[in-house]
Scaffold this active site. Structure first.
Site, short mmCIF file in Angstrom:
data_model
loop_
_atom_site.label_atom_id
_atom_site.label_comp_id
_atom_site.label_asym_id
_atom_site.label_seq_id
_atom_site.Cartn_x
_atom_site.Cartn_y
_atom_site.Cartn_z
N CYS A 88 2.85 7.02 -14.27
CA CYS A 88 1.82 6.33 -15.01
C CYS A 88 2.39 5.23 -15.72
CB CYS A 88 1.36 7.43 -15.82
SG CYS A 88 2.20 7.98 -17.08
N HIS A 379 0.89 10.53 -21.51
CA HIS A 379 0.28 9.74 -20.36
C HIS A 379 -0.01 8.33 -20.70
CE1 HIS A 379 -1.74 9.09 -16.44
NE2 HIS A 379 -2.79 8.84 -17.22
N ASN A 400 -7.52 4.14 -16.11
CA ASN A 400 -6.45 4.98 -15.60
C ASN A 400 -5.82 5.11 -14.28
OD1 ASN A 400 -5.03 7.49 -16.00
ND2 ASN A 400 -6.60 8.91 -15.91
#
Length: 459
Positions: A88, A379, A400
């Protein structure tokens, strides 16, 4: 008196024992304390058949209007997908660079930077970092905390924004069509298993070698050839030169040139995004307005440890709004698993109500959750929008890297209340930082150990 004293001593001893161990008598006491009310029976029947998260979803939250309007939003095009990997940090960092690229080239068509290209060098550099750190600590005992940490965590696919910038400056960038994603890039667990196994073997060999540091480094260089081969077989060998066509939104060719990865980055990566930034943290368990540095939290041996200024959440909000008003996206780190309605892509403190289902309060605040390891930055995502009312933030939106079909068209929308409770990290370009905060950056950093659980890499 003596008899009473002896009795009190025995009672005290019994209490002490019951406090230390779960005696049969105490377990029976616990059993008697559970009344199994009709409400308890109903909850037990439901929880026995259905995921508790389904039962605690707040219907009032679902019934409300889901507002997707934002006062300020960075222009975007295309959602990425890290799939079954912990990359991520890399996707978010490259998405920020892509947003800067679009700002400079507004008519550019669909485009993404290759995540596999930088991930290849990330894993190679982390392998070198581990092996060289083993050499550096070879005189310490095996059970030393630092040595133990190294062998427990020889390599990972997680990281930070500082890692992105160090890797881009050293190795450059390539378009995704020049170095594609592979199965091992999308599903990193097996590759991680193989690399950890080999690195631990090599690290132990280096610790047990009899020789000079020069000889140890020479052996390490031979070991890295095997690591490089593993990466080539699983991710592909990175290009050293390529020809690429820049196209506009109508798919017309604007230019055709031959690049090296470094010359491509020189042309298309924003200099301010790579160089002029500061990482901020909102960690109420530590003193505000202090600079902290995380030991061994870097991707490149000669690179930079993760350095940040700890500030109240209000300062973080102020800088985020200033950046978004200027159409500049930001790297963020949050505890995204908390209160996430993944179907709607909605993060709100009102999404789930465990207290009503179980009849139990959960009163810990952000500081207490951090102190007890209940919450932390897990994250990385890209902050792209804010909605203001009377100049105050109402909600935020992040891009995202879980694919376009996840959440709200690949995005997550968070209330400002959620932002305040579960947002931890923010990377801001220096031009959006108030002067009073810039002045604090010159202080000597407080060094924190690499194994501090609050400061693990995002994945």
């Amino acid at each position: 008196m003596k008899k009473h004293f002896i009795t009190l001593c025995l009672m005290s001893a019994a209490i002490a024992v019951s406090a230390q161990t779960l005696t049969p008598e105490f377990v029976q006491n616990l059993r008697s304390s559970y009344q199994a009310t009709p409400q308890d029976v109903a909850v037990r029947n439901a929880v026995g058949k259905v995921d508790m998260k389904t039962l605690v979803q707040n219907q009032e939250s679902l019934d409300g209007y889901f507002d997707t309007h934002f006062t300020y939003r960075v222009p975007q095009k295309g959602i990425t997908d890290q799939k079954q990997s912990g990359r991520c940090w890399l996707f978010s960092g490259l998405n920020i660079l892509r947003a800067g690229m679009r700002k400079a080239h507004p008519d550019m068509g669909d485009f993404t930077f290759s995540q596999s290209y930088l991930f290849f060098y990330d894993q190679l550099e982390k392998s070198n970092l581990f092996l060289q750190s083993v050499i550096d600590t070879r005189k310490l005992p095996m059970d030393d905390r630092q040595v133990s940490h190294l062998f427990h965590n020889p390599i990972s696919d997680g990281g930070t924004y500082t890692g992105v910038t160090d890797l881009v400056k050293k190795y450059g960038l390539v378009p995704s069509e020049v170095m594609h994603e592979t199965f091992s890039a999308n599903n990193t667990s097996r590759l991680a298993y193989v690399l950890r196994l080999k690195l631990r073997e090599y690290g132990l060999e280096l610790r047990e070698m009899k020789g000079s540091e020069k000889q140890l480094i020479a052996r390490k260089d031979e070991q890295l050839k095997t690591i490089y081969r593993i990466l080539c077989l699983t991710l592909g060998q990175p290009p050293v030169e390529f020809t690429w066509q820049e196209r506009n939104s109508n798919d017309s060719v604007l230019s055709t040139e031959t690049y090296t990865p470094l010359s491509f980055a020189e042309k298309y990566a924003s200099k301010s995004t790579l160089n002029d930034y500061v990482m901020f943290m909102n960690d109420p368990s530590r003193e505000y307005y202090k600079v902290y540095e995380i030991d061994l939290d870097r991707h490149v041996y000669e690179g930079h440890n993760w350095l940040y200024l700890n500030v109240p959440i209000e300062d973080m909000q102020q800088m985020a709004i200033a950046s978004l008003k200027d159409s500049t996206a930001m790297y963020t780190g949050s505890d995204v698993g908390k209160e996430l309605d993944s179907e709607r892509g909605y993060l709100s403190l009102g999404n789930y109500d465990y207290a009503s289902l179980l009849g139990i309060d959960f009163p810990m605040d952000k500081r207490q959750r951090v102190m007890t390891f209940d919450s932390g930055s897990s994250h990385a995502m890209t902050l792209v929008a804010v909605d203001l009312k009377d100049d105050k933030p109402v909600k935020w939106m992040v891009e995202n890297s879980w694919g376009a079909n996840h959440g709200h068209k690949g995005h997550l929308i968070m209330t400002d209340e959620w932002f305040r409770e579960y947002m931890f990290r923010l990377v801001v370009e220096t031009k959006y930082i108030p002067e009073n905060l810039k002045a604090l950056l010159n202080q000597k950093p407080i060094r924190l150990p690499a194994w501090d659980p609050m400061f693990q890499s995002e994945d």
